[in-house]
Design an enzyme around this catalytic site. Structure first.
Site, mmCIF file in Angstrom:
data_model
loop_
_atom_site.group_PDB
_atom_site.id
_atom_site.type_symbol
_atom_site.label_atom_id
_atom_site.label_comp_id
_atom_site.label_asym_id
_atom_site.label_seq_id
_atom_site.Cartn_x
_atom_site.Cartn_y
_atom_site.Cartn_z
ATOM 1 N N HIS A 253 12.253 -36.657 -41.533
ATOM 2 C CA HIS A 253 12.192 -35.634 -42.578
ATOM 3 C C HIS A 253 11.466 -34.408 -42.042
ATOM 4 O O HIS A 253 10.887 -34.451 -40.946
ATOM 5 C CB HIS A 253 11.438 -36.180 -43.800
ATOM 6 C CG HIS A 253 9.987 -36.413 -43.512
ATOM 7 N ND1 HIS A 253 9.539 -37.592 -42.952
ATOM 8 C CD2 HIS A 253 8.896 -35.630 -43.652
ATOM 9 C CE1 HIS A 253 8.231 -37.516 -42.767
ATOM 10 N NE2 HIS A 253 7.824 -36.325 -43.179
ATOM 11 N N HIS B 89 9.036 -28.685 -38.610
ATOM 12 C CA HIS B 89 9.340 -29.618 -37.519
ATOM 13 C C HIS B 89 9.747 -30.977 -38.068
ATOM 14 O O HIS B 89 9.415 -31.318 -39.210
ATOM 15 C CB HIS B 89 8.137 -29.782 -36.571
ATOM 16 C CG HIS B 89 6.961 -30.420 -37.229
ATOM 17 N ND1 HIS B 89 6.047 -29.717 -37.988
ATOM 18 C CD2 HIS B 89 6.545 -31.720 -37.289
ATOM 19 C CE1 HIS B 89 5.138 -30.546 -38.462
ATOM 20 N NE2 HIS B 89 5.417 -31.778 -38.057
HETATM 21 P P1 2AM Z 1 4.779 -34.528 -40.108
HETATM 22 O O1 2AM Z 1 5.283 -35.822 -39.617
HETATM 23 O O2 2AM Z 1 5.851 -33.563 -40.436
HETATM 24 O O3 2AM Z 1 3.726 -33.939 -39.243
HETATM 25 C C1 2AM Z 1 4.176 -37.998 -44.610
HETATM 26 O O4 2AM Z 1 3.010 -38.741 -44.429
HETATM 27 C C2 2AM Z 1 4.156 -36.761 -43.770
HETATM 28 O O5 2AM Z 1 3.074 -35.932 -44.155
HETATM 29 C C3 2AM Z 1 3.951 -37.039 -42.308
HETATM 30 O O6 2AM Z 1 5.181 -37.268 -41.721
HETATM 31 C C4 2AM Z 1 3.251 -35.804 -41.826
HETATM 32 O O7 2AM Z 1 4.175 -34.787 -41.530
HETATM 33 C C5 2AM Z 1 2.489 -35.336 -43.028
HETATM 34 N N1 2AM Z 1 1.092 -35.734 -42.977
HETATM 35 C C6 2AM Z 1 0.597 -36.983 -43.008
HETATM 36 N N2 2AM Z 1 -0.738 -36.961 -42.950
HETATM 37 C C7 2AM Z 1 -1.093 -35.678 -42.902
HETATM 38 C C8 2AM Z 1 -2.334 -35.000 -42.843
HETATM 39 N N3 2AM Z 1 -3.495 -35.665 -42.821
HETATM 40 N N4 2AM Z 1 -2.323 -33.654 -42.774
HETATM 41 C C9 2AM Z 1 -1.181 -32.979 -42.793
HETATM 42 N N5 2AM Z 1 0.032 -33.546 -42.849
HETATM 43 C C10 2AM Z 1 0.071 -34.883 -42.907
#
Ligand code: 2AM
Length: 187
Positions: free
Chosen positions: A55, A130
């Site tokens: 995603h 991304h």
């Molecule tokens: P990303 O993979 O696009 O970097 C679901 O958990 C999504 O939220 C993850 O895939 C991640 O996105 C984002 N995410 C998870 N933990 C996070 C955090 N602590 N800060 C910012 N984005 C986060």
């Protein structure tokens, strides 16, 4: 806090780990899988994102209360639908953990999400669209170079929806549950 028979009891409110996601068109998902296949031919210790979990995160909300989740859902539904078309840019990484494909085309919708959630969450200061294709504990120079060698397909992919997702974490990895989906107009 509830008071029963003179004793105070604290009622724990279950919180929900939520994020706003741009639902990937099949062609982008396929390109992300191709990126993963490319990396599998190299010798790195990577944990690949499950295909069904691929995603683009528009906004991570963290652990929120049921009331906030309902409010977020309501506000996201008020965003005027617009055409969104995504284009892959290149493969790269946020050292030391995240391997991604960079995507152009989500910035305007991301800004609208921030606006809709104003007062509840801080706006993103450094959004970079991304798709996380793998995670790791460290990014060696060889991997950085190889990511530069991956040629992303030239695609302009219309997106039909974005969604509010809840993430359930377990030792098997995250499981995402769609809380609500919001249609976008055709671009
Ligand atoms: P990303 O993979 O696009 O970097 C679901 O958990 C999504 O939220 C993850 O895939 C991640 O996105 C984002 N995410 C998870 N933990 C996070 C955090 N602590 N800060 C910012 N984005 C986060």
């Amino acid at each position: 806090m509830a008071k029963r028979g003179g004793r105070k009891t604290t009622v724990a409110v279950r919180r929900h780990r939520c994020f706003v996601s741009l639902d990937l068109p099949a062609a982008l998902r396929d390109a992300a899988v191709a990126g993963q296949s490319f990396l599998r031919t190299k010798e790195h210790d990577l944990r690949y994102t499950a295909v069904s979990n691929l995603h683009l995160t528009l906004k991570f909300l963290g652990e929120i209360s049921p009331d906030d989740r309902a409010e977020v859902r309501k506000r996201l539904g008020l965003i005027s639908p617009q055409g969104v078309s995504l284009r892959l840019v290149r493969a790269g990484c946020f050292a030391p953990r995240i391997v991604w494909l960079a995507v152009h085309g989500a910035d305007e919708l991301q800004r609208q999400v921030d606006q809709a959630l104003e007062g509840l969450f801080e706006p993103e200061r450094r959004f970079m669209g991304h798709i996380t294709i793998a995670r790791t504990k460290g990014i060696p120079d060889a991997l950085k170079m190889e990511l530069g060698d991956f040629v992303v397909p030239v695609l302009d992919c219309p997106v039909s929806s974005f969604s509010l997702q809840e993430s359930h974490l377990s030792h098997l990895g995250p499981r995402y549950e769609t809380v609500a989906r919001f249609a976008l107009t055709e671009s």
